[in-house]
Design an enzyme around this catalytic site. Sequence first.
Site, short mmCIF file in Angstrom:
data_model
loop_
_atom_site.label_atom_id
_atom_site.label_comp_id
_atom_site.label_asym_id
_atom_site.label_seq_id
_atom_site.Cartn_x
_atom_site.Cartn_y
_atom_site.Cartn_z
N LYS A 131 -6.93 7.56 2.10
CA LYS A 131 -6.48 8.55 2.64
C LYS A 131 -7.30 9.90 2.84
O LYS A 131 -8.37 10.06 1.44
CB LYS A 131 -4.85 9.17 2.47
CG LYS A 131 -3.75 8.10 2.83
CD LYS A 131 -4.00 8.12 4.84
CE LYS A 131 -3.01 7.70 5.39
NZ LYS A 131 -1.71 7.24 5.11
N ARG A 147 0.86 -0.08 0.35
CA ARG A 147 0.18 -0.44 1.18
C ARG A 147 -1.94 -0.56 1.10
O ARG A 147 -2.02 1.12 0.40
CB ARG A 147 0.78 0.03 2.67
CG ARG A 147 0.14 0.07 3.88
CD ARG A 147 0.74 0.68 4.71
NE ARG A 147 -0.03 0.73 6.44
CZ ARG A 147 -0.80 0.45 6.85
NH1 ARG A 147 -1.51 1.51 6.07
NH2 ARG A 147 -1.35 -0.16 8.15
#
Length: 325
Positions: free
Chosen positions: A269, A304
């Site tokens: 991210k 994840r």
Amino acid sequence: MRYIRPLMQVGPARPAGAVTCGGCWFSHVEVLSRTEDPHVLSVSALTAEELAPFDRDWGAPRIMGILNTTPDSFSDGGQHNARADAVAHGQRLIAQGADSLDIGGESTRPGAHVVEVKEEIARTAPVIRVLRAAGVTAPISIDTRKAAVAKAALDAGATVVNDVSGFTHDTELAPLCAARGVPVCVMHAQGDPQTMQDNPTYDDVLLDVYDFLAERMELLQAAGIAKANIIADPGIGFGKTLDHNLALLNRISLFHSLGVPILLGASRKRFIGTIGNAPEASARAPGSVAVALAALAQGVQIIRAHDVADHAQAIALWRASVAHR
């Protein structure tokens, strides 16, 4: 209302009365409130109702490998949108240590546009079908907000539905999952991908996200989805600033109070690139692993990840080191 956040510990020096949760244990909790300052209590000061969500074992941490079959995902768009490439990559992720696969055909990067249902199905269902035909037996989740896409994926062999909208986008999705009896992942997002990073604001990001997930879980259960089939994801990066993301990560163990496994989706991210000086998403594996290990130390059960091999190695060493006596 008071919110109970376990102060997680690892290692063999465990006091009597400590509670096991998410591969860790805790003897004290931080009590949070919207009206009072945080304070620390012993678990002995909690009610049976407050302790009930924690004392359960979900086994070893799990890695969910990310398989994007899209041309425009933020970190790997276009790499696996050809069917043969997607299938090969899915098999590679399993070989590298992924316990499950999360397959998505619609980018949810900031600013992404909605993909038509037929196109999203064409990107995902055939890949799932071929993976199953090739012998992949691991759980496969379909990363979608749309009931029609989920139905096609489940028919093709998917076994989990992962909805980044928290089941707010399509009212038919929860009933479908209830009818099929499949596990679901409910995630928090403020706004949709097109607008979610347009000045996101919260009264208290940690408690606001918690309340959203608690409310959505109640609605999912009312729709017929068993609590044992629910996974919660606080939605790192979805309608959050860097400070919001860090606030959630700093106290992510609060979400154990929901009484379901926690999924962390922080891989590659933007905030990792900002803090770690890695402008290119593909160069953010070390930072992603660091965030994952910090989350595991707070008992998070599912990671994840894009870079499965790196995460699998790091998690194996982390588990060996904290369990060593």
